[in-house]
Design a protein around this motif. Structure first.
Motif, PDB file in Angstrom:
ATOM      1  N   ALA A 150      47.947  44.062 -23.569  1.00  0.00           N
ATOM      2  CA  ALA A 150      47.162  44.265 -24.122  1.00  0.00           C
ATOM      3  C   ALA A 150      46.762  44.866 -25.436  1.00  0.00           C
ATOM      4  N   THR A 151      47.750  46.028 -24.981  1.00  0.00           N
ATOM      5  CA  THR A 151      48.062  46.896 -26.941  1.00  0.00           C
ATOM      6  C   THR A 151      48.450  45.883 -27.916  1.00  0.00           C
ATOM      7  N   LYS A 152      49.635  45.047 -27.422  1.00  0.00           N
ATOM      8  CA  LYS A 152      50.187  44.029 -28.610  1.00  0.00           C
ATOM      9  C   LYS A 152      49.865  43.337 -28.434  1.00  0.00           C
ATOM     10  N   LEU A 153      48.339  43.234 -27.965  1.00  0.00           N
ATOM     11  CA  LEU A 153      47.842  41.579 -28.027  1.00  0.00           C
ATOM     12  C   LEU A 153      46.563  42.049 -29.259  1.00  0.00           C
ATOM     13  N   ALA A 154      46.409  43.612 -29.557  1.00  0.00           N
ATOM     14  CA  ALA A 154      45.109  43.746 -30.252  1.00  0.00           C
ATOM     15  C   ALA A 154      46.277  43.574 -31.568  1.00  0.00           C
ATOM     16  N   SER A 155      47.494  43.155 -31.633  1.00  0.00           N
ATOM     17  CA  SER A 155      48.133  43.302 -32.942  1.00  0.00           C
ATOM     18  C   SER A 155      48.464  42.008 -33.877  1.00  0.00           C
ATOM     19  N   LEU A 156      47.817  40.445 -33.155  1.00  0.00           N
ATOM     20  CA  LEU A 156      48.007  39.928 -34.215  1.00  0.00           C
ATOM     21  C   LEU A 156      46.686  39.276 -35.052  1.00  0.00           C
ATOM     22  N   ASP A 157      47.012  38.736 -35.489  1.00  0.00           N
ATOM     23  CA  ASP A 157      46.048  38.011 -37.001  1.00  0.00           C
ATOM     24  C   ASP A 157      44.863  38.082 -36.394  1.00  0.00           C
ATOM     25  N   HIS A 158      43.776  37.892 -36.465  1.00  0.00           N
ATOM     26  CA  HIS A 158      42.303  37.861 -36.788  1.00  0.00           C
ATOM     27  C   HIS A 158      42.013  38.398 -35.672  1.00  0.00           C
ATOM     28  N   VAL A 159      42.215  39.480 -34.553  1.00  0.00           N
ATOM     29  CA  VAL A 159      41.884  39.672 -33.214  1.00  0.00           C
ATOM     30  C   VAL A 159      41.337  40.996 -34.416  1.00  0.00           C
ATOM     31  N   SER A 160      39.930  41.027 -33.925  1.00  0.00           N
ATOM     32  CA  SER A 160      39.081  42.765 -33.921  1.00  0.00           C
ATOM     33  C   SER A 160      39.163  43.484 -33.354  1.00  0.00           C
ATOM     34  N   GLY A 161      39.382  43.243 -31.817  1.00  0.00           N
ATOM     35  CA  GLY A 161      39.255  44.540 -30.993  1.00  0.00           C
ATOM     36  C   GLY A 161      40.069  43.260 -29.795  1.00  0.00           C
ATOM     37  N   VAL A 162      40.294  44.813 -28.815  1.00  0.00           N
ATOM     38  CA  VAL A 162      40.781  43.845 -27.355  1.00  0.00           C
ATOM     39  C   VAL A 162      40.102  45.046 -25.666  1.00  0.00           C
ATOM     40  N   THR A 163      39.971  44.471 -25.253  1.00  0.00           N
ATOM     41  CA  THR A 163      39.363  45.255 -23.975  1.00  0.00           C
ATOM     42  C   THR A 163      40.203  44.780 -23.091  1.00  0.00           C
ATOM     43  N   ASP A 164      40.494  46.163 -22.439  1.00  0.00           N
ATOM     44  CA  ASP A 164      41.590  46.180 -21.453  1.00  0.00           C
ATOM     45  C   ASP A 164      40.565  46.740 -20.113  1.00  0.00           C
ATOM     46  N   PRO A 165      40.994  45.717 -18.806  1.00  0.00           N
ATOM     47  CA  PRO A 165      40.052  46.005 -17.539  1.00  0.00           C
ATOM     48  C   PRO A 165      39.405  46.713 -17.164  1.00  0.00           C
ATOM     49  N   TRP A 166      40.578  47.994 -17.877  1.00  0.00           N
ATOM     50  CA  TRP A 166      40.201  49.590 -17.615  1.00  0.00           C
ATOM     51  C   TRP A 166      39.716  50.257 -18.666  1.00  0.00           C
ATOM     52  N   THR A 180      41.573  40.752 -19.467  1.00  0.00           N
ATOM     53  CA  THR A 180      41.722  41.112 -21.310  1.00  0.00           C
ATOM     54  C   THR A 180      40.862  40.449 -22.070  1.00  0.00           C
ATOM     55  N   THR A 181      39.694  40.974 -22.696  1.00  0.00           N
ATOM     56  CA  THR A 181      39.271  40.620 -23.340  1.00  0.00           C
ATOM     57  C   THR A 181      39.690  40.466 -25.028  1.00  0.00           C
ATOM     58  N   ILE A 182      39.560  39.290 -25.891  1.00  0.00           N
ATOM     59  CA  ILE A 182      40.139  39.762 -27.408  1.00  0.00           C
ATOM     60  C   ILE A 182      39.036  38.678 -27.556  1.00  0.00           C
ATOM     61  N   GLN A 183      38.435  39.323 -28.895  1.00  0.00           N
ATOM     62  CA  GLN A 183      38.093  39.628 -29.969  1.00  0.00           C
ATOM     63  C   GLN A 183      38.221  39.111 -31.764  1.00  0.00           C
ATOM     64  N   TYR A 184      38.136  37.863 -31.946  1.00  0.00           N
ATOM     65  CA  TYR A 184      38.568  37.531 -32.939  1.00  0.00           C
ATOM     66  C   TYR A 184      37.457  38.000 -34.192  1.00  0.00           C
ATOM     67  N   ASP A 185      37.992  37.914 -35.544  1.00  0.00           N
ATOM     68  CA  ASP A 185      37.107  38.141 -36.710  1.00  0.00           C
ATOM     69  C   ASP A 185      36.690  36.620 -36.825  1.00  0.00           C
ATOM     70  N   VAL A 186      36.987  36.136 -36.569  1.00  0.00           N
ATOM     71  CA  VAL A 186      36.795  34.155 -37.358  1.00  0.00           C
ATOM     72  C   VAL A 186      35.977  33.505 -36.085  1.00  0.00           C
ATOM     73  N   PRO A 187      35.508  32.011 -36.108  1.00  0.00           N
ATOM     74  CA  PRO A 187      35.425  31.744 -34.867  1.00  0.00           C
ATOM     75  C   PRO A 187      36.240  31.076 -34.172  1.00  0.00           C
ATOM     76  N   THR A 188      36.766  30.461 -33.111  1.00  0.00           N
ATOM     77  CA  THR A 188      38.364  30.107 -32.265  1.00  0.00           C
ATOM     78  C   THR A 188      38.757  28.875 -32.727  1.00  0.00           C
ATOM     79  N   THR A 189      37.469  28.442 -33.702  1.00  0.00           N
ATOM     80  CA  THR A 189      38.104  26.302 -34.352  1.00  0.00           C
ATOM     81  C   THR A 189      38.089  27.143 -35.777  1.00  0.00           C
ATOM     82  N   SER A 190      38.961  28.265 -36.087  1.00  0.00           N
ATOM     83  CA  SER A 190      38.838  28.580 -36.909  1.00  0.00           C
ATOM     84  C   SER A 190      40.712  29.229 -36.898  1.00  0.00           C
TER      85      SER A 190
END
Length: 975
Positions: free
Chosen positions: A94-110, A127-137
Motif C-alpha cells: 500500500a505504501t508503494k501504491l501511494a507514490s503513484l501519479d494521481h493518487v491522493s490517498g491509500v488506505t490499507d486494510p489495517w 486496499t483502497t486507492i483514491q485518485y485526484d482525477v476521475p478514473t476515466t482520466s
C-alpha cells in the motif's frame, strides 16, 4: 432527384480515375487528420437533469476529494490461511501504491481509518486507492502501474486482484469485423457469381467505414465521444455500405445483361437504384438523429456518429461505386449462360427461381400467410414483457478478465451489494446543527430492508455537504436493490420536513433507474418524431397510405420479436452459452430505444428496396397482383443478400462482445432476420396482395399536395429520350429551335411543332385564349415543358434549361412597375437603341403601360439587342402590331444575323428585315382529351385561318414524327 443522381453517376463513370484518386486522397487526409488531431474516447457518460447526476455534480463542486476516482487492490489468502498472516507485505504494498501519479490517498486494510476492508472470515482484504482525477482520466499506463505494484504482493500463495482498474488491451487481432466481411463476401459471391462484382461492395463499404472512424477520431479531439460510438458506427457503416452498393451493382449488372453501355448503365443504376438508396438512408438517418429526443448526450453522440456513417456510405455508393463500375466496363457483364443472367431474366417471367416460387406460395392464400406471421411473431415477443434494464458494470465483463475476477472476489468476500454501493449526498449548508444533521442522515438508513451496512455521515471541509455510503444486501442489478433506491427516495420529503434539508441518491443502480425512467419518458416523443417523419417520407415516395402504414405495422412486429429474443437469451439464459453471454441478467438501459432507432431505419431500407420494384412494375401498367409478384421476383435476390449480409455483420459482434454491444448486436441480427424474411418478404407481399388496388390508393387532396418523387427513374428515361431527339437540317446541323408534340405549362394550347434555323424570326401567335408568351418563355428556357420535345440551341428542354439560359435572353412584359428601377449603365451600342426606341415609341408605350413600365421595357429590349446571346425572346403581347413591328426593326438592326429572334404576339404578321419568318399559330387545348390529340399543323408563313399551328418553313404532318436527324419534308421556301 433521379436526374441529379444520373448526372452524378455519369460524371463519376466517365471520370473514373479522377474520382477514385480523389477518394484515396480524401482517405489519406482523414487518416492524417486523425493522427494529428484525434483525442481519446470517453468511457463515462452523464444523464443531465436526473437526481443521480445532480448528486454527482454536487460531489464534483463541493467534495472534490470524494468525487475523484477510486480503485481497489484485493488480496486473497491461500487456502486454509488468514490474510492477516501477510499484513506486513500488504502494508508495504500500500505504501508503494501511494507514490503513484494521481493518487491522493491509500488506505490499507489495517489503517485506523479503514472501515470493513477485511472479510468476515478473514481470508480476504483490500486496499483502497483514491485518485485526484476521475478514473476515466487515467491512462492505460496509470492502470498498468497499479497492476505492476500490486502484483508484488502475490507471494507465499497470496492471490492479488483488482477492482475498477481497466483491463489491459487485448492481445492479438480482433477478428470480429473480419468474420463479418468474410461472410458478406461469400453471400455476395453466391449472389453475383463473380469475384469482381462480389468484391466491389466490400471495397466501397470499407472505404466508407475508414473515413467514418477517422472522422469520429478527429471529432474526439474537440468534444467528448463515448467509446461505444465508433463501434456502432462501424457496425452500421459496414452493414448499410455493403447493402447500398449491392443494390446499385445488382441493377447495373441487370442492365449490362440487356446490352447497355457500361458507363451509361452505371449512371442509370445510380439514378434508379440510387434513388431508393437515398430515401432508404434518409429513414435510417432520421431514426438515428431521433435519438437526440432522449436528451442523453452520449446517446445523442452515438446516434450522430452512426448517422454520419450512413451519410458517408451513401456518398461513397453514389460516387466511388459508379467510378469503379465505369472503370471496369464490360468485365462486370454476366455471361449469358450464367446463373446470374438466368436469375435476372426471371424478373421478366422467362425463368422460374426460388423467389418466384416463394411469392407464389405466400400469395396463394394471403390471409393465412398474414395470420401465421402475426401470431408467430406475437408469440416470440412474449418474453419482452419481463425485460429488465440496468447499467452494466464489471460483472458483465467476460469471465476470466481482470475486472471480472475482482468483481467476483468482492461479491464472494463482502457480499453481492458491495459492488454496487449507494452514495447519498446531502446539502447541509442551511443547518447550524452539523452534528445533529450528520447523525440524522446516518440514522435515516439504518435498519432499512436490504441494507447491509451504512457508513457514518462524512462532511466536507466547509461543512456544507455530507455523504453516506450504503451497502445493499443484494447485487446492483437485483430487483431488491432497485426497490431499496425507490424506498430511500420516497422517504426524502418526510426527512426534509423533519430536518430542514434533503438528500439525493446516486450509484450504479440509481443511475440505471434514472436512465430507464428518462428513456421511458422519451419513447413516445421519439416514436412520434421518428415514425411520423418516416411515414410522411414513405407516403411521399410511394404516393400511398397503405404502404407506409403496413411498413410500420411490420416494424412493430419485428421490434417486439427482437425484444423477446434478447430477453430470452440475456435474462432467461436460453442459449446463453452458445452466444457467449458474459452474464445472464438485465440488459443495458438504452438498448430498447437504440434498437428501435436502428432497426426502424433498416426495416424501411428493405421496405423501400422491395416495394419500389413493385411500384415500378405498377407504374409501367401491371395490375396490382402482377406488380407484387414481378416486383418481388426482381428484388427478392437483392433483399435476401442484403439481409444475410446485415445479419452476418451484426451477429459477428455477439460472441466475445462487451456487455454494451452484445444485446444490441444480437437484437439487430435477430431483428434484421425477422424483418427481412418474415415481415418484408412474407407478410408485406401477402398483405399487398390482399389490398389489391387499395395498396396504391392516395386520397385526392394528398395527391395534389404531395410532391411526386421519381423513385423509379421515370425522369431519367424522359431526359434520355429528350436528349436523343435531335433533328438536323439539310446541312446536318441542329436547328436553332425545334419542337414536336410540345406542350408548355401555362400556354393553354394544343401540342405544337416547330423548326427554325439560326437567325430566323419566330413569331408565336394564336387564339385569344392561348398564351404565346408562355411558349416564348419556354423557348428561352424559363418555362416548364410538360410533354413532347422542345430543343433550343441544341439543348434539350426542360432538362438542359439552365445551360440554355446562359445563351438566351427573355424580355417580359412589365407588370406593376410604379417607379423607375435602379439600372446599370448601358453597354456600348445599347444607348443608341434606347434612344431610337424612346424617340419612335416612347409616347405610345407611355400611354399603353405608363411611363415607368414603358421605360423598363425599352431598357430591357435595348440590353437584349446588344447582348451576346444566341437567342433573344420578347413578349410582345398587348403591344399594337405597328409599334411592335417598328421595335423589331430597331432590334433587328442591332442584332447579329446569326441570332435567333423569338416574339410572342396576338396579331398580324411581323417581320424583321430580311430574316426568314417562322410563324407558330397556337390552337386552344381541347376541353375533352381525345385518344390521339390533334397536333398543331405547320403551314407556310402566310398562314391558314383554321390551322392549329402554322409555321413558315419546314412542314411536318401532325400525325407523324420527322425522321430522326433529318430535315422534315417537304421544305417550302422561307419568306
Amino acid at each position: 432527384m433521379a436526374t441529379l443522381l444520373y448526372r452524378i453517376g455519369r460524371f463519376a463513370a466517365r471520370r473514373s480515375i479522377a474520382v477514385i484518386v480523389g477518394w484515396v486522397v480524401i482517405l489519406g487526409l482523414f487518416v492524417g487528420g486523425a493522427q494529428l488531431l484525434g483525442g481519446t474516447l470517453s468511457t463515462s457518460f452523464e444523464i443531465p437533469g436526473t437526481e443521480s447526476q445532480q448528486a454527482i455534480d454536487m460531489l464534483d463542486q463541493r467534495f472534490p476529494q470524494a468525487s475523484g476516482g477510486s480503485a481497489k487492490v484485493i488480496y486473497v489468502a491461500p487456502t486454509g490461511g488468514q490474510i492477516s498472516d501477510h499484513q506486513s507485505d500488504i502494508v508495504d504494498n500500500a505504501t508503494k501504491l501511494a507514490s503513484l501519479d494521481h493518487v491522493s490517498g491509500v488506505t490499507d486494510p489495517w489503517d485506523q481509518n479503514a472501515n470493513g476492508q477485511i472479510s468476515d472470515d478473514g481470508t480476504m482484504a483490500f486496499t483502497t486507492i483514491q485518485y485526484d482525477v476521475p478514473t476515466t482520466s487515467l491512462t492505460p499506463d496509470d492502470d498498468a502501474d497499479v497492476v505492476a505494484i500490486g502484483s508484488e504482493a502475490a507471494v507465499d500463495g497470496v492471490t492479488v486482484a483488482y477492482s475498477n482498474v481497466a483491463d489491459p488491451p487485448a492481445e492479438g487481432i480482433d477478428y470480429t469485423e473480419v468474420i463479418g466481411l468474410v461472410v458478406a463476401f461469400i453471400v455476395l459471391l453466391i449472389t453475383f457469381g463473380s469475384l469482381l462484382a462480389a468484391g466491389m461492395p466490400l471495397i466501397t463499404a470499407v472505404m466508407g467505414v475508414a473515413i467514418t472512424t477517422t472522422t469520429i477520431t478527429i471529432a474526439s479531439g474537440f468534444v467528448d465521444i463515448s467509446s461505444t460510438a465508433p463501434l456502432l458506427a462501424t457496425m452500421l457503416g459496414l452493414a448499410v455500405g455493403i447493402d447500398y452498393a449491392l443494390f446499385i451493382v445488382s441493377r447495373h449488372r441487370a442492365q449490362l445483361i440487356r446490352g447497355l453501355d457500361p458507363k451509361e448503365s452505371a449512371a442509370i443504376a445510380v439514378s434508379t437504384a440510387g434513388s431508393a438508396v437515398v430515401f432508404a438512408a434518409l429513414t435510417v438517418i432520421i431514426a438515428l438523429l431521433g435519438l437526440s429526443v432522449v436528451q442523453i448526450p452520449f446517446l445523442t453522440v452515438m446516434g450522430l456518429g452512426a448517422a454520419i456513417s450512413v451519410v458517408i456510405a451513401v456518398i461513397v455508393a453514389l460516387t466511388l461505386l459508379p467510378a469503379i463500375m465505369g472503370l471496369l466496363g464490360k468485365r462486370m457483364t454476366p455471361k449469358p449462360t450464367s446463373r446470374a443472367a438466368r436469375r435476372e431474366l426471371a424478373a421478366e417471367g422467362t425463368h422460374r427461381t426460388m423467389g418466384a416460387r416463394w411469392v407464389k406460395l405466400i400469395t396463394a392464400k394471403p390471409i393465412i400467410t398474414v395470420g401465421v406471421v402475426v401470431v408467430g411473431l406475437a408469440i416470440v415477443a412474449i418474453p419482452a414483457g419481463s425485460m429488465r434494464l440496468t447499467l452494466p458494470d464489471a460483472g458483465y465483463d467476460p469471465p476470466g478478465s481482470q475486472s471480472r475476477e475482482g468483481y467476483d472476489l468482492l461479491a464472494e468476500g463482502f457480499g453481492p451489494g458491495f459492488n454496487g454501493p449507494l452514495l447519498v449526498t446531502a446539502d447541509i449548508s442551511k443547518t447550524l446543527d452539523i452534528s445533529g444533521a450528520l447523525d440524522a442522515l446516518h440514522g435515516q438508513f439504518v435498519g432499512l430492508k436490504d441494507v447491509d451496512s451504512v457508513s457514518q455521515a462524512i462532511p466536507n471541509t466547509t461543512a456544507d455537504m455530507a455523504i453516506v455510503s450504503i451497502i445493499p444486501d443484494s447485487g446492483p442489478d437485483d430487483v431488491a436493490t432497485q426497490e431499496l433506491v425507490t424506498t430511500i427516495r420516497d422517504m426524502a420529503p418526510a426527512f426534509e420536513q423533519t430536518n430542514g434539508f434533503t438528500y439525493q441518491v446516486t450509484g450504479t443502480t440509481a443511475l440505471g433507474i434514472d436512465v430507464s425512467a428518462r428513456l421511458a419518458d422519451a419513447l413516445l416523443p421519439f416514436a412520434i418524431v421518428v415514425v411520423g417523419l418516416c411515414i410522411i417520407l414513405l407516403t411521399i415516395v410511394f404516393r400511398s397510405l397503405a404502404v407506409p402504414i403496413s411498413a410500420t405495422i411490420g416494424y412493430l412486429l419485428s421490434v417486439g420479436a427482437s425484444f423477446g429474443i434478447v430477453t430470452a437469451v440475456f435474462e432467461w439464459g436460453w442459449l446463453a452459452d452458445l452466444f457467449g453471454v458474459a452474464k445472464v441478467g438485465p440488459v443495458i438501459s438504452f438498448f430498447p430505444i437504440l434498437l428501435m432507432a436502428v432497426l426502424f431505419g433498416l426495416a424501411m431500407d428493405y421496405q423501400v428496396f422491395l416495394v419500389s420494384r413493385m411500384r415500378e412494375e405498377h407504374v409501367k401498367g401491371a395490375d396490382p397482383h402482377t406488380a407484387v409478384r414481378h416486383g418481388f421476383i426482381g428484388a427478392a435476390r437483392v433483399v435476401t443478400a442484403a439481409a444475410c449480409i446485415m445479419f452476418a455483420v451484426f451477429a459477428s459482434f455477439v460472441p466475445g462482445g462487451s456487455a454494451v454491444l452484445q444485446p444490441i448486436a444480437l437484437g439487430l441480427a435477430a431483428g434484421v432476420f425477422i424483418d427481412a424474411f418474415l415481415v418484408r418478404m412474407t407478410f408485406i407481399p401477402a398483405l399487398m396482395m390482399l389490398l389489391g388496388r387499395t395498396a396504391w390508393a392516395l386520397p385526392a387532396p394528398l395527391r395534389r399536395i404531395l410532391p411526386n418523387v421519381d423513385l423509379e427513374g421515370e425522369g431519367v428515361r424522359e431526359m434520355l429520350d429528350a436528349t436523343a431527339w435531335r433533328p438536323l437540317d439539310e446541312g446536318e446541323h441542329p436547328f436553332a429551335v425545334a419542337a414536336e408534340h410540345a406542350m408548355v405549362e401555362g400556354a393553354d394550347s394544343a401540342p405544337f411543332a416547330l423548326r427554325a434555323e439560326p437567325g430566323d424570326l419566330v413569331v408565336v401567335s394564336g387564339a385569344s385564349s392561348t398564351h404565346p408568351e408562355a411558349v416564348v418563355a419556354a423557348i428561352a428556357g424559363r418555362q416548364r415543358v410538360l410533354s413532347g420535345h422542345l430543343r433550343v440551341l441544341d439543348e434539350a428542354l426542360p432538362f438542359q434549361a439552365s445551360a440554355l439560359r446562359r445563351h438566351s435572353v427573355l424580355v417580359e412584359r412589365p407588370v406593376d412597375v410604379d417607379a423607375p428601377a435602379m439600372r446599370l449603365s448601358l453597354p456600348p451600342g445599347a444607348l443608341s437603341v434606347l434612344e431610337r426606341l424612346r424617340r419612335d415609341l416612347g409616347e405610345e408605350l407611355d400611354d399603353l403601360w405608363g411611363t415607368a413600365a414603358a421605360a423598363e421595357w425599352i431598357y430591357q429590349v435595348s440590353l437584349a439587342a446588344v447582348s451576346k446571346a444566341r437567342l433573344v425572346a420578347i413578349d410582345g403581347t398587348g403591344i399594337p402590331t405597328a409599334h411592335l413591328q417598328h421595335a423589331l426593326g430597331i432590334v433587328h438592326a442591332a442584332l447579329p444575323l446569326g441570332t435567333t429572334l423569338v416574339v410572342a404576339h396576338h396579331g398580324a404578321r411581323l417581320e424583321a428585315g430580311a430574316r426568314p419568318v417562322v410563324v407558330v399559330e397556337l390552337k386552344p387545348a381541347p376541353l375533352v382529351p381525345e385518344p390521339v390529340p390533334e397536333l398543331a399543323e405547320l403551314v407556310p408563313a402566310a398562314g391558314v385561318a383554321d390551322a392549329s399551328a402554322s409555321v413558315s418553313g419546314p412542314v411536318v404532318a401532325d400525325d407523324e414524327d420527322p425522321p430522326q436527324n433529318q430535315t422534315p419534308s417537304p421544305t417550302p421556301e422561307k419568306r
